[in-house]
Design a protein around this motif. Sequence first.
Motif, PDB file in Angstrom:
ATOM      1  N   GLY A  80      24.869 -30.815  17.400  1.00 15.33           N
ATOM      2  CA  GLY A  80      25.335 -32.134  16.979  1.00 15.33           C
ATOM      3  C   GLY A  80      26.765 -32.105  16.485  1.00 15.33           C
ATOM      4  N   GLU A  81      27.132 -31.049  15.777  1.00 15.83           N
ATOM      5  CA  GLU A  81      28.498 -30.935  15.272  1.00 15.83           C
ATOM      6  C   GLU A  81      29.500 -30.638  16.389  1.00 15.83           C
ATOM      7  N   ARG A  82      29.015 -29.979  17.435  1.00 11.51           N
ATOM      8  CA  ARG A  82      29.910 -29.557  18.529  1.00 11.51           C
ATOM      9  C   ARG A  82      30.580 -30.734  19.218  1.00 11.51           C
ATOM     10  N   SER A  83      29.940 -31.881  19.248  1.00 13.19           N
ATOM     11  CA  SER A  83      30.475 -33.044  19.950  1.00 13.19           C
ATOM     12  C   SER A  83      31.304 -33.958  19.060  1.00 13.19           C
ATOM     13  N   LYS A  84      31.535 -33.581  17.814  1.00 12.76           N
ATOM     14  CA  LYS A  84      32.273 -34.441  16.907  1.00 12.76           C
ATOM     15  C   LYS A  84      33.780 -34.289  17.090  1.00 12.76           C
ATOM     16  N   SER A  85      34.508 -35.253  16.557  1.00 11.57           N
ATOM     17  CA  SER A  85      35.949 -35.342  16.831  1.00 11.57           C
ATOM     18  C   SER A  85      36.740 -34.192  16.224  1.00 11.57           C
ATOM     19  N   ASP A 126      36.986 -31.450  18.679  1.00 12.15           N
ATOM     20  CA  ASP A 126      37.945 -31.792  19.732  1.00 12.15           C
ATOM     21  C   ASP A 126      39.379 -31.660  19.233  1.00 12.15           C
ATOM     22  N   SER A 127      39.626 -32.058  17.994  1.00 17.45           N
ATOM     23  CA  SER A 127      40.967 -31.914  17.428  1.00 17.45           C
ATOM     24  C   SER A 127      41.363 -30.444  17.318  1.00 17.45           C
ATOM     25  N   ALA A 128      40.413 -29.604  16.947  1.00 18.29           N
ATOM     26  CA  ALA A 128      40.704 -28.166  16.867  1.00 18.29           C
ATOM     27  C   ALA A 128      41.052 -27.595  18.224  1.00 18.29           C
TER      28      ALA A 128
END
Length: 290
Positions: free
Chosen positions: A175-180, A183-185
């Motif tokens: 669930g955390e993998r798809s958070k923004s 993506d910013s990292a």
Amino acid sequence: MKSETLRRLRKRDSFVAVTPSAIIFAAFVVAAVAAPLIAPQNPYDPLQIFGWEASSPPGTKGGGGYLYLLGTDGLGRDIASTILYGLRISLMVSLASTTIAALIGLAAGVSAAYFGSWIDIAIMRTVDLFLSLPTILVALIAIVSLGPGVDRIVLALIIVQWANYARVARAVALGERSKSYIDSAHLLRLPTVRVIFRHLLPNSIAPALTLIPIEVGHAIALEATLSFLGLGVPVDQPSLGSAVANGFQYLLTGQYWISFFPGLALFGLIASVNFVGEDVRSRLDPRSKT
């Protein structure tokens, strides 16, 4: 990004509240640490054991000046001292195995969620294999293969426990993998190790915090079971499981205290750990109202 779990802990002052179960568990820990200071005798020092006082009932005044508050076992060892020294092994083995298993399981679960593909498949099929087998069977196979010894019991318990953490960590990390923020990292081209251990792992650790106390109790029970079966710690080292086993053959003769008091201490230790785990879970659960 800072961990949501850490922010939740800072906001919820009740997380550090003292509960009866925490007090009882702390008392067990203090008793284990201070065992050499408060125990009437060292039950595994032959010079402090008097064989003619074997199987003395609770409250007996020994010839060596000892008051056997809980009686003695079949070899003349003070039951109260055996319990205090046995607590040290139980706590040391359970805390060490649970901590290492948590670290391995969290790293494996988060890595599986982050990389996906064949890495995820390989890790999770291994997890499924371990979880599909009875834990006591895996522990028995591991300890028979590794041999006796405290360090080998710790390793056997790690083998049993790590898969639970991996499964929970992967479920949260997906669930955390798809958070923004992930993506910013990636857009900032941060190293993979930093993304996993600095950003993804801290935000996936909350379920592991609730699982750790339960697994500590599980490890205590497994160690006691292995020691009861004669496959745990060596006979010259204290253990609550072996203390219960020492009195098993005396039950039919009415010498109940040899097994009863170590068994009662083992039950109290496991129960206090489980209640602490339930309290931690309820306080970390955002749906909890108290």
